[in-house]
Design an enzyme around this catalytic site. Structure first.
Site, PDB file in Angstrom:
ATOM      1  N   HIS A  98       0.745  -0.981  -0.128  1.00 49.68           N
ATOM      2  CA  HIS A  98       0.097   0.441   0.075  1.00 49.68           C
ATOM      3  C   HIS A  98       0.706   1.499  -0.181  1.00 49.68           C
ATOM      4  O   HIS A  98       2.568   0.971   0.009  1.00 49.68           O
ATOM      5  CB  HIS A  98      -0.676   0.307   1.124  1.00 49.68           C
ATOM      6  CG  HIS A  98      -0.510   0.185   2.090  1.00 49.68           C
ATOM      7  ND1 HIS A  98       0.203  -1.402   3.385  1.00 49.68           N
ATOM      8  CD2 HIS A  98      -0.163   0.967   2.959  1.00 49.68           C
ATOM      9  CE1 HIS A  98       0.611  -0.903   4.329  1.00 49.68           C
ATOM     10  NE2 HIS A  98       0.705   0.325   4.683  1.00 49.68           N
ATOM     11  N   ASP A 148       5.785   4.081   5.307  1.00 51.47           N
ATOM     12  CA  ASP A 148       7.552   3.229   5.471  1.00 51.47           C
ATOM     13  C   ASP A 148       6.215   1.780   4.938  1.00 51.47           C
ATOM     14  O   ASP A 148       7.522   0.955   5.164  1.00 51.47           O
ATOM     15  CB  ASP A 148       6.776   3.080   7.065  1.00 51.47           C
ATOM     16  CG  ASP A 148       5.189   2.228   7.506  1.00 51.47           C
ATOM     17  OD1 ASP A 148       4.261   2.811   6.243  1.00 51.47           O
ATOM     18  OD2 ASP A 148       5.146   2.164   8.101  1.00 51.47           O
ATOM     19  N   HIS A 149       6.168   1.894   3.241  1.00 53.26           N
ATOM     20  CA  HIS A 149       6.472   0.687   2.979  1.00 53.26           C
ATOM     21  C   HIS A 149       6.651   0.618   1.138  1.00 53.26           C
ATOM     22  O   HIS A 149       6.779   0.343   0.340  1.00 53.26           O
ATOM     23  CB  HIS A 149       4.949   0.077   2.724  1.00 53.26           C
ATOM     24  CG  HIS A 149       4.067  -0.391   4.204  1.00 53.26           C
ATOM     25  ND1 HIS A 149       3.813  -2.197   3.962  1.00 53.26           N
ATOM     26  CD2 HIS A 149       3.432   0.178   5.348  1.00 53.26           C
ATOM     27  CE1 HIS A 149       3.960  -2.134   6.027  1.00 53.26           C
ATOM     28  NE2 HIS A 149       3.372  -0.827   6.228  1.00 53.26           N
ATOM     29  N   HIS A 165      -7.103  -1.488   6.218  1.00 52.94           N
ATOM     30  CA  HIS A 165      -6.852  -0.583   6.324  1.00 52.94           C
ATOM     31  C   HIS A 165      -6.241   0.825   5.455  1.00 52.94           C
ATOM     32  O   HIS A 165      -6.743   1.457   5.673  1.00 52.94           O
ATOM     33  CB  HIS A 165      -5.166  -1.599   5.919  1.00 52.94           C
ATOM     34  CG  HIS A 165      -4.102  -0.401   6.461  1.00 52.94           C
ATOM     35  ND1 HIS A 165      -3.751  -0.552   7.787  1.00 52.94           N
ATOM     36  CD2 HIS A 165      -2.864  -0.162   5.943  1.00 52.94           C
ATOM     37  CE1 HIS A 165      -2.383   0.544   8.126  1.00 52.94           C
ATOM     38  NE2 HIS A 165      -1.865   0.793   7.027  1.00 52.94           N
ATOM     39  N   GLU A 194       1.698  -8.599   9.890  1.00 52.00           N
ATOM     40  CA  GLU A 194       2.360  -7.517  10.704  1.00 52.00           C
ATOM     41  C   GLU A 194       2.010  -7.173  11.814  1.00 52.00           C
ATOM     42  O   GLU A 194       0.994  -8.718  12.153  1.00 52.00           O
ATOM     43  CB  GLU A 194       1.521  -6.148   9.677  1.00 52.00           C
ATOM     44  CG  GLU A 194       0.113  -6.592  10.160  1.00 52.00           C
ATOM     45  CD  GLU A 194      -0.496  -5.021  10.851  1.00 52.00           C
ATOM     46  OE1 GLU A 194      -0.101  -4.682  12.238  1.00 52.00           O
ATOM     47  OE2 GLU A 194      -1.489  -4.277  10.288  1.00 52.00           O
TER      48      GLU A 194
END
Lengths: 653, 641
Positions: free
Chosen positions: B65, B69-70, B154, B200
């Site tokens: 996504h 941080d991804h 999310h 996660e």
């Protein structure tokens, strides 16, 4: 049945200590279904948070059923339910209210302060259905302290100012709340009595609805089971000037005269009040209303409330609970949410179906309620076609014609096959008949205009005769019909009538709650043709009469009634009537048996054929169908008392 | 065969998610994130551990996504480090990622004046390499590698990815949410047969309350504030939270008939709303159902905010970026609104240390020093939001339980909590679980299916019926009343087919399943059988005495045959259930065979230690096969008596 701990576990995602231990216990007792805490953990929470509103609604619904079992569970469930009032689907929100109402009915609704913001918010909701659902719950709610009571009253008053159209309902709620919280009312009234005093010029500020609302609150206090609820006597005198509005709002509780009586009595004494609230003014009328089902034992001991509990019959009580729900479909139907209404009816039916045990199912009120629900279903289906501002459904006119015809037949059946109908019940049915007529008349496409008009006036005449002694108030709809009929005049010149007129009258129809008083008897019959089925037909010779042996049991059929055996040869469409002499029957009035050989004359030249046999009763109807006179047989309309029975016949070889 | 997972980021921490997974020779990089908390080299994953040539070693990159941080390190990795292979992400992620990256770059370069890590052109170039995928669309990356995306909740466009090479399969969840919120649905995945799940674990130990409670508290705080004439500042991230809260407020406003204006500060949020309106199919059920009549992102009560309106009188609600009041417009508004106790500031669930948001959350300060010259009086109310788009501990457990993989690797969480969750997964679900730190490699065995050929005889034996007959007469029916009713025992036939075969694996040949009869032929071997033998002494006297007590009347005789018959009679007497065959010189019971031993030095005879014998002992020479051992010893013990 699972334990309370397991129930509580379904509301919490965390595995509770109690259920952890329980697990080992459950294993010991061999037969019990083993449910471990971690499996059920948060089951309801997940259900209520589901992405699909159908799931959320179902979760609310099943919560309602389970809250009956345990008040502790109900308390925990309420915490979740109050939040569901903020759900994004209206259906789910309404179901949450329904569940709360159910909890309140069983005395398990314990409102806390943390709930109030959400709950009171719904009282000023934009949606009418939401507001009225919230008020319905409030009628039964028990508020723990003055602070909550005060905020509730304030919000109700806000509601009143915002939506003047809700006035009657709000006043009604205030009255109910007041009766449940006498002490709080006294405190509130002490504070606001200044506002209620007449202004300097001697006129009361009664055009101010707020004052009116407070007056209603005040006058409810003496009826509280809490003693020493003294209200200044002058308040009651003020309320008298407001009589019309109050009695309109409380029309389901007390008659106007009764209210006046009560007010004047109260204004003479300064409490404590020992007088009876004269509900009797409306006795036999709609006054069973203080919801017999709702005020369960927790209010026992209060003579006033018990008074309304004169429906002692358990079956009737449970039927009334169901009927209460049936009434609630009307706003939906009117607003065009027919599917929603039908769904409610279906659930009522299912609920009834669960009550099949023993005496209940055989009771008259059960059969009546079953029939009534069917009628409501038809009415709801018919009404779709009359909902304004919506496109006509794709189904053609023939469909509506069919539905209305069926509705008509069902209503006459309901009217004629039950004895012991109270005046109110009878009027209720008549009103429905009137509605059906009006529905027919307001559609030009439907024929039989004249016949329907005649039926309308006959039914109205019947209703008028019931209304004559004045103990029961006619509904708004009836008054409108009465006006309309007098406008049309006696000429019965149908062609001059404008469907718009009928339609306007229909708008004033509102489904009232039907409360059964008990003592209903269902007129019915059992018909049995022994040893006859497809493989064992009766023998006949073509052209010669054949005897059909009938075992007949009659229930609740009086000796005077005229009974007929209706026989129709299938496929030939030829109907014969054979008169049944009531004197033949043995046994007492409500249960009589006879073995009777019915002759069937016109046997066709066929190898084999079937005859449908049915027992019918003649009854006097408003519009006599002349077509029956042409041949021997019944002169009036018939109501069938049993299901049609197929008789198999085959030629002698 | 093994699956190796090299955790380059988000190992025992939150930030710079990046895992390199090697399955059957294919190397996939899952996520390529950056760490917001570091400004030095720790900001990016240590790409040098991958090997010298990225393009050769990596098969593809998969981005779950658009959160930084991804995805934050992706332009750096492709444009600066030079990766040029395929990159997969969902359509919404591809649409929204450039917005995020550009915004971040601007903040870095223009506000903080840092050296830029990548340029706008880099972002554009990087996005050209992206191949968008749809949900549940199986993508054949190359001959062996298949990937598939599943809905993860999310944020808009978040996905869990399934990857399969040969027989080995795994799922990388990215961030996901198991409970739906106002605008996104809950994560959904098929029941797959998996060797590994990398999940996660942000809330490894937290079990969250109902979402309704969060909504209620938020609405109550906002409503109370605007009812009192106050202004509400909702500093928020442009994508995701802002839309959810806005839908919530819009719905509430609608129902309560409130007229207080809601504002969006211009910029990213409005642009993002446009994307949301287009990407309806990725939102929750409710929005999907109703969008044909009303698009939930068409906010009726929401207006554009102008700078001049900051000091305008009257209540209002304002959404402003950035979320942690670290600068920008939300800080500007905060400076104006904080001094009034009527106003309300809502804080997001998480704020980076050093931001004003963090200061407000840690205790209730009355004064905040912005810099040397500026000090803000904080008298306004603070409401902390507890909304979070991550699943909680129960959700993680539910997902792992649902997928039931052979191994689980936890990433994206705090070390001590991950350890607790790891313990739970191992003890409650019995699944091997790991929580590697950054730059560690976890190696788990993978599935490999071998195909075996079945021989004809084996197939035939499998299809042979295996009937079993049993009679069942219900005992209780034969009670008192059944005198006239004969109970007929019902014959039950059962056909439990059992396939028995032997798996033979020969060198350089395919594995083969054969029937047991074929085995010897195939191996060209003879059948060996193990037999037991024992020469058992018996005392004639004993037998004779027995004989007498049974008084059968047979004449005493010591001929061998008579002795055998004697034994036979005795055996028949004692062992009623077995079939005793008499062959004259020997008796046969199943595989047990007994005869009179006449040899003096029978090799199976044990030395008789009973020295004081009255009679000459007789010897029965017995032999039996392994399977009848029990029976043999029974007979022998009888012989001895």
């Amino acid at each position: 049945m699972v334990s309370e701990d397991i129930l509580l576990q379904t509301l919490s995602k965390k595995v509770l200590v109690a259920t952890k231990e329980k697990k080992s216990l459950a294993q010991c007792s061999d037969e019990q279904l083993e449910v471990s805490g971690s499996i059920v953990a948060g089951a309801f929470m997940h259900g209520l948070e589901d992405e699909f509103h159908e799931v959320r609604k179902a979760a609310c619904h099943s919560l309602g059923t389970l809250t009956i079992l345990s008040s502790k569970f109900a308390g925990e469930a309420l915490n979740l339910l109050m939040d569901v009032l903020n759900d994004d689907s209206m259906l789910v929100r309404l179901q949450a209210f329904e569940t709360m109402h159910q909890m309140a009915t069983f005395g398990h609704l314990k409102v806390q302060e943390k709930h109030m913001h959400m709950f009171l918010g719904t009282l000023v909701d934009r949606n009418t259905l939401t507001r009225s659902a919230a008020r319905k719950v409030l009628k039964l709610a028990k508020l723990p302290d003055l602070k909550l009571f005060r905020s509730t009253i304030d919000t109700l008053l806000d509601n009143l100012e915002m939506c003047p159209q809700d006035e009657a309902d709000i006043l009604n709620v205030l009255f109910h709340i007041g009766r449940n919280h006498g002490k709080f009312v006294v405190r509130i009234i002490e504070e606001v009595s200044q506002q209620m005093e007449p202004v300097s010029n001697g006129k009361l500020g009664f055009d101010n609805v707020r004052v009116g609302a407070l007056l209603v609150l005040a006058i409810s206090a003496p009826l509280s089971q809490e003693r020493d609820c003294s209200i200044p006597p002058s308040i009651f005198s003020y309320a008298v000037t407001y009589l019309g509005r109050i009695s309109h709002a409380l029309s389901d509780i007390i008659h106007q005269e009764g209210l006046l009586n009560y007010l004047s009595q109260c204004s003479r004494s300064s409490g404590p009040y020992d007088m009876e609230f004269d509900f009797s003014a409306k006795r036999g009328g709609t006054s069973e209303i203080l919801s017999p089902t709702v005020k369960k034992p927790r209010e026992a001991g209060n003579s006033l409330v018990e008074y309304s509990l004169d429906v002692q019959d358990e079956v009737t009580k449970s039927m009334n609970v169901v009927l209460e729900k049936v009434k609630d479909i009307w706003p939906f139907v009117q607003a065009g949410f027919t599917t929603e209404g039908l769904r409610t009816l279906r659930s009522c039916r299912e609920e009834l179906a669960t009550l099949t045990s023993g005496s209940i199912a055989s009771g008259g009120s059960f059969a009546f309620t079953m029939q009534y629900i069917k009628i409501m279903k038809l009415l709801a289906k018919a009404w779709v076609n009359f909902v304004p501002s919506r496109h006509l459904p794709s189904s053609g006119m023939g469909d509506l014609d069919f539905v209305l015809g069926k509705l008509d037949a069902r209503l006459s059946e309901l009217k004629s096959t039950f004895i012991g109908l109270s005046k109110v019940e009878e009027l209720h049915i008549l009103e429905l008949v009137l509605v059906t007529c009006m529905l027919k008349l307001s559609k030009v496409e439907i024929c039989c205009h004249l016949g329907t008009l005649r039926k309308l006036s006959c039914t109205m005449a019947h209703a008028e005769s019931l209304l004559e002694d004045g103990t029961v108030e006619p509904s708004r709809f009836m008054i409108e019909v009465r006006k309309l009929l007098s406008e049309i005049g006696t000429s019965l010149n149908g062609s001059s009538c404008n469907p718009v007129l009928f339609r306007r009258v229909l708008e004033s129809f509102f489904l009232e709650r039907l409360v059964l008083c008990g003592g209903l008897k269902h007129i019915k019959a059992d018909l049995d043709i022994p040893d006859n089925d497809y493989e064992h037909p009766l023998c006949f010779v073509a052209g010669l009469p054949v005897g059909i042996p009938c075992h007949i049991t009659l229930h609740n059929v009086s000796v005077e009634s005229r009974l007929w055996l209706k026989m129709t040869a299938n496929g030939i469409d030829d109907t014969h009537f054979v008169s049944l002499d009531s004197n033949l029957f043995g046994g007492c009035d409500d249960h009589r048996i006879v073995v009777f050989t019915a002759p069937f004359y016109k046997t066709p030249k066929a190898f084999s054929f079937t005859v449908s046999v049915c027992i019918c009763m003649e009854y006097l109807s408003e519009d006599e169908d002349v077509s029956f006179l042409k041949r021997c047989g019944p002169r009036h309309e018939l109501a069938s008392l049993c299901r049609e029975k197929e008789v198999f016949l085959s030629m002698v070889k | 065969m093994a699956i190796d997972s090299l955790v380059l980021g988000a190992g025992q921490e939150v930030g710079k998610s990046c895992v390199i997974v090697t399955i059957n020779g294919k190397r996939i990089m899952f996520d390529c994130g950056m760490h917001m908390g570091h400004l030095d080299h720790r900001r990016y994953p240590d790409f040098s551990l991958i090997g010298p040539n990225f393009n050769q070693t990596l098969t593809c990159i998969i981005i779950t996504h658009f959160h930084l941080d991804h995805i934050g390190a992706l332009p750096y990795f492709t444009e600066v480090c030079g990766y040029s292979g395929p990159i997969y992400m969902t359509y919404p992620t591809k649409a929204l990622a450039p917005l995020m990256l550009e915004d971040y770059r601007k903040v870095m370069v223009e506000r903080r004046g840092e050296e830029e890590q990548f340029t706008s052109e880099h972002i554009v170039e990087c996005m050209k390499k992206v191949i968008p995928v749809d949900l549940k669309q199986t993508v054949q990356v190359d001959k062996d590698l298949q990937i598939r995306a599943y809905y993860a909740g999310h944020v808009l466009g978040a996905a869990m990815f399934y990857a399969k090479v040969g027989d080995a399969a795994m799922v990388y969840t990215g961030d996901y949410n198991m409970t739906p919120d106002r605008h996104l649905g809950a994560a959904q995945i098929d029941r797959l047969s998996l060797d590994l799940v990398i999940t996660e674990s942000t809330y490894a130990t937290t079990i969250r309350d109902s979402k309704y409670a969060r909504e209620r508290e938020f609405l109550r705080a906002v409503h109370t504030c605007v009812a009192g004439g106050g202004k509400v500042l909702i500093p928020s991230f442009a994508l995701g939270r802002a839309q959810e809260l806005c839908i919530l407020l819009e719905d509430y406003w609608e129902r309560m008939n409130l007229k207080v204006p809601i504002y969006f500060s211009a910029g990213l949020t409005r642009q993002a709303n446009m994307y949301y309106k287009m990407l309806i199919s990725w939102t929750s059920q409710k929005i999907k159902e109703t969008y044909s009549t009303h698009n939930a992102f068409d906010f009726k009560n929401v207006h554009k905010f102008e700078r001049s309106m900051i000091d305008a009188p009257g209540p209002c609600v304002l959404f402003a970026t950035p979320g942690m009041i670290s600068g920008g417009f939300s800080l500007e508004v905060f400076k104006h609104w904080a001094p009034s106790e009527k106003n309300l500031v809502t804080m997001p669930g998480y704020c980076v240390a050093g931001t004003i948001g963090h200061k407000l959350m840690s205790g209730k300060p009355t004064k905040i020093d912005l810099d040397k010259d500026t000090r803000i009086d904080v008298r306004c109310q603070i409401h902390q939001l507890t909304f979070s788009p991550h699943t909680d501990a129960k959700g993680i457990m539910d997902l792992v339980k649902f997928l039931s993989p052979k191994h689980v690797i936890l990433v994206h969480g705090e070390k001590p909590r991950m350890a607790t969750l790891k313990g739970r997964i191992q003890s409650e679900l019995g699944i091997q679980c790991y929580d590697p730190a950054n730059n560690e490699t976890v190696s788990v065995p993978s599935t490999h299916y071998a195909t075996a050929v079945a021989s004809d005889a084996f197939v035939q034996s499998c299809s042979n019926p295996n009937f079993k007959f049993s009679t069942s007469g219900s005992e209780h029916e034969q009670g008192s009343s059944s005198s006239n009713r004969k109970s007929i025992p019902r014959l039950q036939v059962s056909d439990d087919r059992v396939a028995e075969g032997i798996l033979v694996m020969e060198k350089n040949k395919k594995a083969k399943v054969v029937h047991q009869d074929e085995l010897l032929v195939m191996l060209e071997e003879k059948k060996h059988q193990v037999k037991f033998a024992y020469c058992c002494p018996a005392h004639i006297g004993n037998l004779q005495e027995n004989q007498e007590t049974e008084s059968t009347g047979l004449p005493l005789s010591s001929t061998n045959n008579d002795m055998l018959q004697l034994l036979s009679a005795k055996l028949t007497n004692e062992l009623s259930e077995v079939n005793i065959q008499d062959f004259g010189d020997h008796l046969q019971v199943e595989s047990f065979r007994v005869s009179i031993c006449s040899k003096e030095d029978c090799p199976y005879r044990l030395s008789d230690n009973g020295g004081e014998e009255h009679y000459e002992p007789m010897f029965f020479c017995c032999s039996w096969a392994m399977e009848d051992e029990k029976l043999a010893w029974k007979v022998i013990s009888m012989c001895q008596k």
